[in-house]
Enzyme design. Structure first.
Site, short mmCIF file in Angstrom:
data_model
loop_
_atom_site.label_atom_id
_atom_site.label_comp_id
_atom_site.label_asym_id
_atom_site.label_seq_id
_atom_site.Cartn_x
_atom_site.Cartn_y
_atom_site.Cartn_z
CG HIS A 66 -20.46 -11.55 69.38
ND1 HIS A 66 -20.48 -11.94 67.67
CD2 HIS A 66 -21.86 -11.63 68.57
CE1 HIS A 66 -21.25 -12.12 67.03
NE2 HIS A 66 -22.19 -11.59 67.11
CE LYS A 108 -30.92 -0.54 62.69
NZ LYS A 108 -31.58 -0.05 63.45
P1 NAD Z 1 -40.42 5.24 59.16
O1 NAD Z 1 -40.50 4.25 58.23
O2 NAD Z 1 -41.46 4.24 60.23
O3 NAD Z 1 -40.24 6.65 59.41
C1 NAD Z 1 -38.96 7.32 58.18
C2 NAD Z 1 -40.56 8.59 57.85
O4 NAD Z 1 -38.84 9.55 56.99
C3 NAD Z 1 -40.91 7.68 56.71
O5 NAD Z 1 -42.56 8.76 56.68
C4 NAD Z 1 -40.48 8.22 55.10
O6 NAD Z 1 -41.30 8.55 54.27
C5 NAD Z 1 -38.93 9.37 55.65
N1 NAD Z 1 -38.18 9.61 54.79
C6 NAD Z 1 -38.01 9.00 54.28
N2 NAD Z 1 -37.00 9.66 53.87
C7 NAD Z 1 -37.03 11.57 53.82
C8 NAD Z 1 -36.83 12.49 53.18
N3 NAD Z 1 -35.95 12.60 52.46
N4 NAD Z 1 -37.42 13.55 53.49
C9 NAD Z 1 -38.42 13.57 54.69
N5 NAD Z 1 -38.90 12.39 54.33
C10 NAD Z 1 -38.52 11.34 54.65
O7 NAD Z 1 -38.75 4.74 59.85
P2 NAD Z 1 -38.87 5.43 61.77
O8 NAD Z 1 -39.48 3.91 61.84
O9 NAD Z 1 -39.69 6.02 61.97
O10 NAD Z 1 -37.58 5.50 61.35
C11 NAD Z 1 -36.98 6.69 61.48
C12 NAD Z 1 -35.10 7.04 61.60
O11 NAD Z 1 -34.66 6.61 63.58
C13 NAD Z 1 -34.36 6.04 60.74
O12 NAD Z 1 -32.65 6.49 61.19
C14 NAD Z 1 -34.58 4.72 61.85
O13 NAD Z 1 -33.35 4.16 61.94
C15 NAD Z 1 -34.44 5.47 62.94
N6 NAD Z 1 -34.75 4.46 64.54
C16 NAD Z 1 -35.91 4.12 64.46
C17 NAD Z 1 -35.95 3.01 65.53
C18 NAD Z 1 -37.60 2.95 65.27
O14 NAD Z 1 -38.00 2.46 67.06
N7 NAD Z 1 -38.15 2.55 65.03
C19 NAD Z 1 -35.45 3.15 67.12
C20 NAD Z 1 -34.01 4.34 66.95
C21 NAD Z 1 -34.28 4.64 65.32
#
Ligand code: NAD
Length: 473
Positions: A66, A108
């Site tokens: 915070h 988060k």
């Molecule tokens: P998402 O759910 O849209 O996509 C994740 C994809 O990864 C899915 O299609 C899933 O099937 C695939 N997946 C999962 N395990 C897997 C594995 N072992 N091998 C191959 N593919 C696998 O999620 P996202 O929003 O794209 O987030 C992905 C990462 O990015 C996460 O770590 C998240 O914390 C990070 N992130 C996301 C955002 C955002 O704006 N969405 C922002 C910052 C960080």
């Protein structure tokens, strides 16, 4: 590795990165502990009616720091969610916001469900109830805690969250700013969905633009022609692939849970996306080599590896298979501390998650500002800018005696729309932050890698904030 062990290890890794960086600062131990420790965690449970009676749903929200408010961070829907994972992800948000000068603390949230197993109606019920639980405990609000999408959630869920919070707070003028990543019609901003993937590309582009660093890695300057492998073809992975493709980099491999595809000449991410949307799988495309689900994305040769799925996918047991010279951490925590240290010692350049995927929170910040100001970016200035540029062109034409065609004039004088403003603000933030981190690393040869340098900058900025608040004079 079991999920709980994984989450505990992930949190331990984030804390270990912090401790290692803390040694390069001169802040008192008490202040470092205050920055590192999670300030508050909420665990909620609520019932969901099911065929067999009721199912108890577990959800969390961690507000890590915070030192600035509101706190900010995504919401994850996954069967693997647990408290340690949520706290680790909230810590990363704190450091991410600090290095990019985003005036938020880190948070988060997560709900332990597999979204694929629920109907749309059930998903809506879960999301609205989770929001109500957060609201009851003051863990959501435009000035308190601002939610966003993460794994398993998107604009649909963000729209439900905004609507539920607005219903519970009917007199709050800024209620839509309690969550970002909303659909445009519900107060979202152009470019938020693709922001994290776009930021991943901008980070890689900046890294590859520095000739001396590329020479050290034995690579040419620039993204063009670089061979890229992506793991995880969801929001972040797909959008990163799309923007890499637009920059003429070559996406040679894409890996998902069902397996992977490879083409040495490069894959078109849009074609792959359409195929997966229609068939539910990457597999079955013509003209590509296929890998089964047991194969690893590390099996494929490339220049840049982009893990964009989940945490801890590159670890001590598979790190020797890494062939890439650059790893851009699009996911949060995809490389364990041990693997990261060892790979960096062996000359692999790892662009840390707290920079590489900061695009999401940068554009979320723009969305929050838009919601507070109640006006679309560019709405008041676009026509004025166009008129000014038009007048300038005419003055130059008169002075030089050379005249542009109407089409050329229109192209040059067109004012920026919201998407262009968002993209330029994002590129500037990512490039500037990367250069600060690189400078920090170069300024002290004892700093072992970019991750440590990024944490040093984050710690210094948060410590400075605490001192300004008079909490640690
Ligand atoms: P998402 O759910 O849209 O996509 C994740 C994809 O990864 C899915 O299609 C899933 O099937 C695939 N997946 C999962 N395990 C897997 C594995 N072992 N091998 C191959 N593919 C696998 O999620 P996202 O929003 O794209 O987030 C992905 C990462 O990015 C996460 O770590 C998240 O914390 C990070 N992130 C996301 C955002 C955002 O704006 N969405 C922002 C910052 C960080």
């Amino acid at each position: 590795m079991a999920s709980l062990e994984n989450a505990i290890q992930f949190k331990a890794d984030v804390d270990a990165s912090f401790d290692r960086a803390g040694k390069f600062t001169d802040h008192p131990e008490g202040l470092l502990q205050q920055i590192k420790t999670c300030n508050s965690v909420l665990h909620v449970t609520f019932p969901l009616p099911s065929k067999n009676g009721y199912e108890v749903i577990h959800g969390w929200r961690a507000e890590h720091s915070h030192h600035k408010t509101p706190v900010k961070g995504g919401i994850r829907y996954s069967p693997l969610v647990d408290e340690d994972e949520v706290i680790a992800l909230a810590s990363l948000m704190t450091y991410k916001c600090a290095i990019a000068d985003i005036p938020f603390g880190g948070a988060k949230g997560g709900v332990r469900i597999d979204p694929k197993k629920y109907t749309e109606g059930e998903m809506q019920r879960i999301t609205r109830r989770y929001t109500s639980e957060l609201s009851k405990k003051n863990f959501i609000g435009p000035a308190v805690d601002v939610l966003a999408p993460d794994v398993g959630t998107g604009p649909r869920e963000m729209g439900w969250i905004a609507d539920t919070y607005s219903l519970l707070n009917a007199n709050q003028l800024n209620s839509s700013a309690c969550v970002t990543g909303k659909p445009i019609s519900a107060g979202g901003i152009h470019g938020r969905i693709e922001a994290t993937g776009l930021g991943v590309m901008y980070a890689a582009k900046e890294v590859c633009s520095i000739k001396e660093d590329m020479k050290e890695l034995g690579l040419d300057k620039g993204l063009m022609g670089k061979k890229i492998v992506i793991q995880g073809f969801g929001n972040v992975g797909y959008n990163a692939a799309r923007y890499f493709h637009e920059e003429d980099a070559k996406i040679v491999g894409i890996f998902e849970v069902e397996g992977g595809i490879y083409n040495s000449k490069g894959l078109n991410p849009n074609t792959v996306f359409e195929h997966r949307r229609e068939t539910g799988s990457l597999l079955g495309m013509e003209g590509v080599e296929e890998y089964g689900p047991e194969a690893s994305f590390l099996d494929v040769e490339c220049d840049i590896l982009v893990p964009a799925a989940i945490e801890q996918v590159i670890h001590k047991d598979n790190m020797d298979k890494v062939k890439a010279k650059i790893i851009v951490e699009a996911a949060n925590g995809p490389v364990t501390m041990r693997a990261s240290t060892s790979l960096s010692q062996n000359g692999v350049l790892i662009v840390p998650d707290i920079l590489a995927n900061a695009g999401g929170v940068v554009v979320s910040y723009f969305e929050w500002l838009k919601n507070l100001s109640h006006v679309r970016f560019g709405r008041m200035t676009k026509k004025h800018e166009e008129r000014m540029t038009h007048n300038l062109i005419e003055a130059v034409e008169r002075a030089s005696g050379r005249w542009l065609s109407q089409e050329e004039k229109k192209r040059v004088s067109q004012g920026a729309d919201e998407m262009e403003l968002v993209a330029s603000g994002l590129e500037d933030t990512i490039a500037d932050t990367y250069n600060q981190i690189r400078q920090k690393m170069k300024s002290n040869p004892a700093i072992p890698d970019l991750r440590t340098a990024a944490y040093v900058i984050a710690i210094d900025k948060i410590a400075h904030n605490y001192m300004e608040l008079g909490i640690f004079p």
